[in-house]
Design a protein around this motif. Structure first.
Motif, PDB file in Angstrom:
ATOM      1  N   LEU A  62      47.047  19.690   9.884  1.00  0.00           N
ATOM      2  CA  LEU A  62      45.819  20.183  10.516  1.00  0.00           C
ATOM      3  C   LEU A  62      45.818  21.707  10.619  1.00  0.00           C
ATOM      4  N   GLY A  63      46.941  22.270  11.026  1.00  0.00           N
ATOM      5  CA  GLY A  63      47.014  23.723  11.162  1.00  0.00           C
ATOM      6  C   GLY A  63      46.878  24.438   9.831  1.00  0.00           C
ATOM      7  N   SER A  64      47.557  23.930   8.815  1.00  0.00           N
ATOM      8  CA  SER A  64      47.454  24.552   7.489  1.00  0.00           C
ATOM      9  C   SER A  64      46.043  24.395   6.919  1.00  0.00           C
ATOM     10  N   ALA A  65      45.429  23.251   7.178  1.00  0.00           N
ATOM     11  CA  ALA A  65      44.044  23.054   6.727  1.00  0.00           C
ATOM     12  C   ALA A  65      43.098  24.020   7.450  1.00  0.00           C
ATOM     13  N   LEU A  66      43.290  24.172   8.757  1.00  0.00           N
ATOM     14  CA  LEU A  66      42.454  25.102   9.518  1.00  0.00           C
ATOM     15  C   LEU A  66      42.615  26.524   8.991  1.00  0.00           C
ATOM     16  N   ASP A  67      43.846  26.980   8.853  1.00  0.00           N
ATOM     17  CA  ASP A  67      44.053  28.343   8.367  1.00  0.00           C
ATOM     18  C   ASP A  67      43.552  28.520   6.937  1.00  0.00           C
ATOM     19  N   SER A  68      43.713  27.504   6.097  1.00  0.00           N
ATOM     20  CA  SER A  68      43.175  27.585   4.734  1.00  0.00           C
ATOM     21  C   SER A  68      41.651  27.683   4.761  1.00  0.00           C
ATOM     22  N   PHE A  69      41.024  26.926   5.647  1.00  0.00           N
ATOM     23  CA  PHE A  69      39.568  27.019   5.816  1.00  0.00           C
ATOM     24  C   PHE A  69      39.171  28.423   6.283  1.00  0.00           C
ATOM     25  N   LEU A  70      39.919  28.962   7.242  1.00  0.00           N
ATOM     26  CA  LEU A  70      39.614  30.312   7.737  1.00  0.00           C
ATOM     27  C   LEU A  70      39.806  31.362   6.644  1.00  0.00           C
ATOM     28  N   VAL A  71      40.751  31.138   5.745  1.00  0.00           N
ATOM     29  CA  VAL A  71      40.927  32.028   4.597  1.00  0.00           C
ATOM     30  C   VAL A  71      39.728  31.899   3.658  1.00  0.00           C
ATOM     31  N   GLN A  72      39.305  30.666   3.390  1.00  0.00           N
ATOM     32  CA  GLN A  72      38.162  30.452   2.505  1.00  0.00           C
ATOM     33  C   GLN A  72      36.874  31.048   3.078  1.00  0.00           C
ATOM     34  N   MET A  73      36.754  31.038   4.387  1.00  0.00           N
ATOM     35  CA  MET A  73      35.573  31.603   5.053  1.00  0.00           C
ATOM     36  C   MET A  73      35.712  33.125   5.228  1.00  0.00           C
ATOM     37  N   ASN A  74      36.807  33.684   4.748  1.00  0.00           N
ATOM     38  CA  ASN A  74      37.086  35.117   4.806  1.00  0.00           C
ATOM     39  C   ASN A  74      37.278  35.625   6.239  1.00  0.00           C
ATOM     40  N   ILE A  75      37.617  34.726   7.137  1.00  0.00           N
ATOM     41  CA  ILE A  75      37.911  35.102   8.521  1.00  0.00           C
ATOM     42  C   ILE A  75      39.327  35.665   8.579  1.00  0.00           C
ATOM     43  N   ILE A  76      40.230  35.019   7.866  1.00  0.00           N
ATOM     44  CA  ILE A  76      41.571  35.555   7.629  1.00  0.00           C
ATOM     45  C   ILE A  76      41.566  36.063   6.196  1.00  0.00           C
ATOM     46  N   GLN A  77      41.858  37.337   6.040  1.00  0.00           N
ATOM     47  CA  GLN A  77      41.844  37.930   4.697  1.00  0.00           C
ATOM     48  C   GLN A  77      43.271  38.218   4.252  1.00  0.00           C
ATOM     49  N   LEU A  78      43.664  37.515   3.216  1.00  0.00           N
ATOM     50  CA  LEU A  78      45.012  37.687   2.661  1.00  0.00           C
ATOM     51  C   LEU A  78      45.002  38.825   1.655  1.00  0.00           C
ATOM     52  N   PRO A  79      46.164  39.462   1.421  1.00  0.00           N
ATOM     53  CA  PRO A  79      46.200  40.554   0.445  1.00  0.00           C
ATOM     54  C   PRO A  79      45.916  40.080  -0.975  1.00  0.00           C
ATOM     55  N   THR A  80      46.249  38.830  -1.265  1.00  0.00           N
ATOM     56  CA  THR A  80      45.984  38.246  -2.576  1.00  0.00           C
ATOM     57  C   THR A  80      45.096  37.020  -2.376  1.00  0.00           C
ATOM     58  N   PRO A  81      43.928  36.977  -3.013  1.00  0.00           N
ATOM     59  CA  PRO A  81      43.041  35.814  -2.831  1.00  0.00           C
ATOM     60  C   PRO A  81      43.745  34.511  -3.214  1.00  0.00           C
ATOM     61  N   SER A  82      43.500  33.477  -2.421  1.00  0.00           N
ATOM     62  CA  SER A  82      44.156  32.194  -2.632  1.00  0.00           C
ATOM     63  C   SER A  82      43.322  31.085  -2.018  1.00  0.00           C
ATOM     64  N   LEU A  83      43.440  29.885  -2.569  1.00  0.00           N
ATOM     65  CA  LEU A  83      42.764  28.729  -1.987  1.00  0.00           C
ATOM     66  C   LEU A  83      43.479  28.230  -0.743  1.00  0.00           C
TER      67      LEU A  83
END
Length: 172
Positions: A62-83
């Motif tokens: 659940l946590g990894s899915a939530l953070d992955s969703f937040l990355v996809q929504m650009n709420i968390i921005q990683l230095p390298t784009p990723s799914l």
């Protein structure tokens, strides 16, 4: 040999904090290795694999899915784009799960308090992590993370309590 209750709570908190810093500062391979070492120590001195495996798996998913969703929504921005989120961030969810039946157990019967405490502490943790890495999270993102945690944290605590009771019933 299991530690006595007060020592176990202190060790639980310290192991999480050490793991948090290693995951955030050292990257994915050290995060994975330290998470595995911390799990071995946790189950030797503090917890019980049989009781905690389900909550660790659910929290991780659940946590990894939530953070992955937040990355996809650009709420968390990683230095390298990723799914998906990086392994080091995923390992943090495993480490966090080890707290649910130990340091954070007192919140299991207090869902409203856990709902109130989750947003500021989650936002603070994510903010601290972003200051130590190349991850970017703006103020709106921190508020969004806090709202997500207000829902997720009491849910995870209730799962932890449920699995603990289920495990206790199967033992007797």
């Amino acid at each position: 040999m299991k530690l006595n209750a007060p020592s176990a709570l202190i060790a639980n908190a310290l192991l999480f904090e050490v793991g948090w810093f290693i995951c955030v500062l050292a990257g994915s391979l050290p995060a994975l290795i330290s998470t595995l070492v911390i799990l071995v120590i946790h189950f030797k001195w503090i917890g019980n694999w049989r009781t905690e495996r389900d909550i660790i798996l659910i929290t991780w998913l659940l946590g990894s899915a939530l953070d992955s969703f937040l990355v996809q929504m650009n709420i968390i921005q990683l230095p390298t784009p990723s799914l998906l989120i990086p392994l080091w961030l995923s390992c943090l969810w495993i480490l966090f799960a080890t707290l649910l039946n130990h340091c954070l157990k007192w919140l299991q019967s207090r869902p409203l308090l856990s709902m109130a405490l989750a947003p500021p502490f989650a936002a603070l943790s994510y903010f601290a992590g972003s200051q130590l890495t190349l991850v970017t999270i703006d103020t709106t993102g921190l508020v969004t993370i806090g709202i997500c945690w207000a829902v997720l944290f009491p849910l995870l605590l209730s799962f932890a309590e449920l699995f603990s009771k289920k495990s206790a019933l199967t033992k007797s």
